[in-house]
Design a protein around this motif. Structure first.
Motif, mmCIF file in Angstrom:
data_model
loop_
_atom_site.group_PDB
_atom_site.id
_atom_site.type_symbol
_atom_site.label_atom_id
_atom_site.label_comp_id
_atom_site.label_asym_id
_atom_site.label_seq_id
_atom_site.Cartn_x
_atom_site.Cartn_y
_atom_site.Cartn_z
ATOM 1 N N ALA A 68 -0.107 -18.712 15.780
ATOM 2 C CA ALA A 68 -0.123 -18.776 14.317
ATOM 3 C C ALA A 68 0.262 -17.406 13.763
ATOM 4 C CB ALA A 68 -1.506 -19.169 13.818
ATOM 5 N N PRO A 69 1.167 -17.371 12.816
ATOM 6 C CA PRO A 69 1.556 -16.048 12.273
ATOM 7 C C PRO A 69 0.377 -15.365 11.592
ATOM 8 C CG PRO A 69 2.413 -17.855 10.915
ATOM 9 C CD PRO A 69 1.830 -18.477 12.133
ATOM 10 N N ALA A 70 0.218 -14.097 11.907
ATOM 11 C CA ALA A 70 -0.877 -13.329 11.298
ATOM 12 C C ALA A 70 -0.597 -13.164 9.811
ATOM 13 C CB ALA A 70 -0.994 -11.961 11.955
ATOM 14 N N PRO A 71 -1.638 -13.292 9.004
ATOM 15 C CA PRO A 71 -1.417 -13.120 7.567
ATOM 16 C C PRO A 71 -0.954 -11.696 7.258
ATOM 17 C CG PRO A 71 -3.772 -13.173 8.079
ATOM 18 C CD PRO A 71 -3.045 -13.562 9.328
ATOM 19 N N ALA A 72 0.021 -11.605 6.385
ATOM 20 C CA ALA A 72 0.558 -10.296 6.034
ATOM 21 C C ALA A 72 -0.508 -9.465 5.320
ATOM 22 C CB ALA A 72 1.779 -10.453 5.135
ATOM 23 N N ALA A 73 -0.666 -8.233 5.778
ATOM 24 C CA ALA A 73 -1.644 -7.346 5.139
ATOM 25 C C ALA A 73 -1.155 -6.978 3.742
ATOM 26 C CB ALA A 73 -1.828 -6.080 5.971
ATOM 27 N N PRO A 74 -2.064 -6.954 2.785
ATOM 28 C CA PRO A 74 -1.631 -6.589 1.429
ATOM 29 C C PRO A 74 -1.105 -5.162 1.387
ATOM 30 C CG PRO A 74 -4.034 -6.630 1.589
ATOM 31 C CD PRO A 74 -3.503 -7.194 2.862
ATOM 32 N N ARG A 75 -0.118 -4.949 0.543
ATOM 33 C CA ARG A 75 0.483 -3.636 0.425
ATOM 34 C C ARG A 75 0.467 -3.202 -1.031
ATOM 35 N NH1 ARG A 75 6.217 -3.681 3.257
ATOM 36 N NH2 ARG A 75 5.975 -1.456 2.795
ATOM 37 N N GLY A 76 0.690 -1.889 -1.224
ATOM 38 C CA GLY A 76 0.779 -1.372 -2.570
ATOM 39 C C GLY A 76 -0.519 -1.525 -3.334
ATOM 40 N N TYR A 77 -0.391 -1.835 -4.616
ATOM 41 C CA TYR A 77 -1.574 -1.952 -5.463
ATOM 42 C C TYR A 77 -2.486 -3.095 -5.007
ATOM 43 C CZ TYR A 77 0.520 1.332 -8.772
ATOM 44 O OH TYR A 77 1.041 2.449 -9.371
ATOM 45 N N ARG A 78 -1.893 -4.132 -4.411
ATOM 46 C CA ARG A 78 -2.738 -5.249 -3.932
ATOM 47 C C ARG A 78 -3.683 -4.783 -2.834
ATOM 48 N NH1 ARG A 78 -0.564 -9.783 -1.525
ATOM 49 N NH2 ARG A 78 1.222 -8.604 -0.790
ATOM 50 N N VAL A 80 -5.106 -1.935 -2.650
ATOM 51 C CA VAL A 80 -6.217 -1.233 -3.275
ATOM 52 C C VAL A 80 -7.238 -2.231 -3.812
ATOM 53 C CG1 VAL A 80 -6.855 0.435 -5.048
ATOM 54 C CG2 VAL A 80 -4.675 0.662 -3.872
ATOM 55 N N PHE A 81 -6.767 -3.279 -4.463
ATOM 56 C CA PHE A 81 -7.677 -4.281 -5.001
ATOM 57 C C PHE A 81 -8.354 -5.100 -3.904
ATOM 58 C CE2 PHE A 81 -5.377 -3.890 -9.146
ATOM 59 C CZ PHE A 81 -6.492 -3.589 -9.903
ATOM 60 N N ALA A 82 -7.824 -5.044 -2.682
ATOM 61 C CA ALA A 82 -8.471 -5.749 -1.574
ATOM 62 C C ALA A 82 -9.777 -5.079 -1.157
ATOM 63 C CB ALA A 82 -7.523 -5.825 -0.376
ATOM 64 N N VAL A 83 -10.016 -3.849 -1.586
ATOM 65 C CA VAL A 83 -11.254 -3.122 -1.266
ATOM 66 C C VAL A 83 -12.299 -3.470 -2.317
ATOM 67 C CG1 VAL A 83 -12.275 -0.844 -0.905
ATOM 68 C CG2 VAL A 83 -9.885 -1.260 -0.251
ATOM 69 N N ALA A 84 -13.382 -4.110 -1.883
ATOM 70 C CA ALA A 84 -14.389 -4.615 -2.823
ATOM 71 C C ALA A 84 -15.014 -3.499 -3.656
ATOM 72 C CB ALA A 84 -15.477 -5.375 -2.059
ATOM 73 N N GLU A 85 -15.304 -2.361 -3.025
ATOM 74 C CA GLU A 85 -15.918 -1.260 -3.774
ATOM 75 C C GLU A 85 -14.995 -0.755 -4.876
ATOM 76 O OE1 GLU A 85 -18.765 1.708 -1.827
ATOM 77 O OE2 GLU A 85 -17.428 1.147 -0.199
ATOM 78 N N PHE A 86 -13.702 -0.731 -4.609
ATOM 79 C CA PHE A 86 -12.790 -0.264 -5.646
ATOM 80 C C PHE A 86 -12.764 -1.241 -6.818
ATOM 81 C CE2 PHE A 86 -8.675 -0.230 -7.777
ATOM 82 C CZ PHE A 86 -8.626 1.091 -8.189
ATOM 83 N N ARG A 87 -12.864 -2.517 -6.543
ATOM 84 C CA ARG A 87 -12.881 -3.480 -7.647
ATOM 85 C C ARG A 87 -14.060 -3.214 -8.576
ATOM 86 N NH1 ARG A 87 -11.567 -7.191 -3.429
ATOM 87 N NH2 ARG A 87 -13.687 -8.072 -3.457
ATOM 88 N N ALA A 88 -15.195 -2.853 -7.993
ATOM 89 C CA ALA A 88 -16.356 -2.516 -8.826
ATOM 90 C C ALA A 88 -16.108 -1.248 -9.634
ATOM 91 C CB ALA A 88 -17.599 -2.360 -7.947
ATOM 92 N N VAL A 89 -15.522 -0.227 -8.997
ATOM 93 C CA VAL A 89 -15.219 1.022 -9.699
ATOM 94 C C VAL A 89 -14.202 0.771 -10.811
ATOM 95 C CG1 VAL A 89 -14.159 3.299 -9.431
ATOM 96 C CG2 VAL A 89 -15.775 2.477 -7.722
ATOM 97 N N PHE A 90 -13.210 -0.046 -10.527
ATOM 98 C CA PHE A 90 -12.171 -0.349 -11.519
ATOM 99 C C PHE A 90 -12.770 -1.050 -12.739
ATOM 100 C CE2 PHE A 90 -8.884 -3.071 -13.324
ATOM 101 C CZ PHE A 90 -7.813 -2.200 -13.430
ATOM 102 N N LEU A 207 -3.866 4.822 -0.164
ATOM 103 C CA LEU A 207 -4.746 3.977 -0.975
ATOM 104 C C LEU A 207 -5.414 4.791 -2.078
ATOM 105 C CD1 LEU A 207 -6.552 1.506 1.468
ATOM 106 C CD2 LEU A 207 -4.654 1.074 -0.077
ATOM 107 N N TYR A 208 -5.821 6.022 -1.749
ATOM 108 C CA TYR A 208 -6.426 6.870 -2.780
ATOM 109 C C TYR A 208 -5.427 7.157 -3.894
ATOM 110 C CZ TYR A 208 -7.811 11.137 -5.142
ATOM 111 O OH TYR A 208 -8.083 12.074 -6.104
ATOM 112 N N VAL A 209 -4.205 7.485 -3.523
ATOM 113 C CA VAL A 209 -3.184 7.811 -4.522
ATOM 114 C C VAL A 209 -2.950 6.622 -5.449
ATOM 115 C CG1 VAL A 209 -0.749 8.380 -4.815
ATOM 116 C CG2 VAL A 209 -2.084 9.525 -3.043
ATOM 117 N N LEU A 210 -2.839 5.423 -4.873
ATOM 118 C CA LEU A 210 -2.602 4.239 -5.697
ATOM 119 C C LEU A 210 -3.836 3.884 -6.524
ATOM 120 C CD1 LEU A 210 -0.572 2.010 -3.209
ATOM 121 C CD2 LEU A 210 0.285 3.393 -5.101
ATOM 122 N N GLY A 211 -5.028 4.126 -5.969
ATOM 123 C CA GLY A 211 -6.240 3.884 -6.749
ATOM 124 C C GLY A 211 -6.322 4.782 -7.956
ATOM 125 N N ARG A 212 -6.017 6.072 -7.773
ATOM 126 C CA ARG A 212 -5.982 7.006 -8.906
ATOM 127 C C ARG A 212 -4.936 6.582 -9.926
ATOM 128 N NH1 ARG A 212 -7.456 9.980 -11.536
ATOM 129 N NH2 ARG A 212 -6.315 11.939 -11.341
#
Length: 488
Positions: A68-78, A80-90, A207-212
């Protein structure tokens, strides 16, 4: 560190059941021994010899099940939003920022209603910038001395308490202004602590750069949305009612940070000195580092000059004879250009290319303001402002350089000082632009800001190049390392 290479396919072994013994196979002259079968075949080994009269029977090979093809890891701004703690900070950032913008507008209206004084009403806005330098310099040590989550929650609760006191009808105007100063003094500590905490939540890389970048985009958007929302609130609520909404946003931010982020230890424990001593010592170490100082100034200097057209938007609109509605275009054009450019650079460029454009974009970012020299009409002025706003996209790559240059034990104090200085120089830039406009035409002041700012930025670009890793002298490198060691 995980290895990127996959394990060889022939390294897997299927264990044999202990009570199942296979019968011994007859030994055929020239055939490979059982031991040889278990080893990976050699590409240069001779083909096995079969007995005379016996045809070679190919082994039945079971077809491999499709993977089964592995799901593509999110890239870019997506990513960053994949990190639950960042969603709370945002979300917390969105709540607190909207609260600040709405409270500034509502408090200004309230002070004007109580006093009828345009000076005191304008002073209410100014008091949102001036205390940044005091809070960011004297209280910066809080960001490293105490756990980040505790600092963020306490800052939000203190702001909510200040706003609650503003709601009391007996609070005098002087008390309202003092509370406004206190909220503004808390702001750089909160922002600097949050910036440093992002390196714990997202790491120190892309990820830090895109989060900022996302938090900056929200800040720019809040200036467009927040004042509109505040205006709508003031049509249905009294000023104190709108301020009450602000208290709720601060409490919501505190709850999101308390329950949406993990508790982490302080970066540098209580060093035995007073908070003031730690804060000032940290500022000396940060500004004493030539590389960090150059990068910090590159954050500060272009914004100091780019605020001139915003500070003089009203008199310029009057000078070119455009209606009052056009003032909104002049005020929001720069923010729109900044948001668009930051989204493009953050999503379309690789980290390496973001780093490459830092110095070239910073060097030319203020040149669009020179278009004001011809006293442009509304369309050209809006285009020049949008381009000047887009020039701020150099900050995305600069964020990474700054994190790499600042030692971890000083990171909270460095981010707090960075925030305080940025707000202070923008306020100073607005004041100087207004002062210059008393003696020169507005369009000349804006064009002059573009020219003078470009010259200052070019000098800083040369300094940043000179302090790049590998370009400093051995003595400077040793001195910097010594300062980092003693800072802990």
């Amino acid at each position: 560190m995980p290895n990127d290479r996959s394990a060889p396919a022939d390294t897997s072994r299927t264990p044999t059941a202990p009570d199942a013994v296979a019968p011994a196979a007859p030994v055929v002259p020239g055939a490979p021994t059982p031991d040889a079968v278990t080893r990976a075949p050699d590409a240069f080994a001779p083909a096995p010899v079969h007995p005379p009269g016996v045809a070679a029977v190919p082994e039945a090979v079971a077809p491999a099940a499709p993977e089964a093809p592995a799901p593509a890891a999110p890239r870019g701004y997506r990513a960053v939003f994949a990190v639950a703690e960042f969603r709370a900070v945002f979300a917390a950032h969105l709540f607190s920022l909207l609260g600040v913008v709405v409270s500034e507008l509502a408090l200004t209206v309230l002070v004007y209603d109580l006093t009828g004084s345009p000076l005191l009403s304008a002073l209410t806005f100014a008091l949102g910038l001036l205390p940044y330098l005091i809070g960011g310099t004297l209280f910066a040590g809080v960001a490293d001395r105490y756990p980040a989550r505790r600092v963020l929650v306490v800052c939000d609760l203190l702001c909510a308490a200040c706003v609650a006191v503003m709601l009391v009808p007996a609070t005098p105007v002087a008390g309202l202004l003092a509370l406004r100063c206190l909220v503004a003094a808390i702001a750089p500590v909160f922002t600097g602590t949050r910036m440093a905490a992002l390196t714990d939540i997202l790491g120190e890389g892309d990820l830090y750069v895109l989060g900022r970048s996302l938090l900056r985009i929200v800040s720019q958007s809040a200036m467009l949305i927040g004042f509109g929302a505040g205006g709508v609130l003031l049509t249905v609520l009294a000023p104190r009612g709108a301020i009450a909404v602000t208290a709720v946003t601060f409490l919501a931010s505190a709850a999101l940070l308390r329950f949406g982020t993990r508790a982490r230890p302080a970066r540098s424990g209580d060093g035995g000195g007073t908070l003031l001593k730690e804060s000032l010592a940290g500022a000396r170490l940060i500004l004493g580092d030539r590389r960090v100082r150059a990068l910090m100034l590159l954050f500060w200097v272009p914004p100091m000059f780019v605020v001139a057209p915003e500070a003089l938007a009203a008199p310029y609109a009057d000078a070119i004879g455009v209606p009052s509605a056009a003032l909104g275009l002049l005020l929001c054009s720069m923010a729109v250009g900044h948001i668009g450019a930051e989204l493009f650079v953050g999503s379309a460029l690789s980290p390496r290319n973001r780093s490459r454009i830092v110095l070239p974009v910073a060097a030319v970012g203020l040149l669009p303001l020179v278009a004001y020299a011809v006293r442009p009409g509304l369309p050209l002025a809006v285009a020049a402002l949008a381009l000047a706003g887009a020039g701020a996209a150099y900050v995305i790559g600069l964020d990474q350089w700054f994190v790499d240059a600042v030692p971890e034990e000083l990171r909270g104090r460095a981010m707090t000082l960075l925030t305080a200085g940025l707000m202070t120089v923008q306020g100073l830039g607005m004041a100087l632009a207004g002062l210059a406009a008393e003696f020169f035409p507005v369009h000349q002041v804006v064009a002059g800001s573009g020219i003078l700012g470009t010259v200052c930025t070019l000098l800083l670009v040369a300094e940043v190049r000179a302090t790049a890793p590998g370009r400093m002298s051995d003595t400077e490198g040793r001195d910097r390392a010594d300062r980092h060691v003693t800072s802990g």
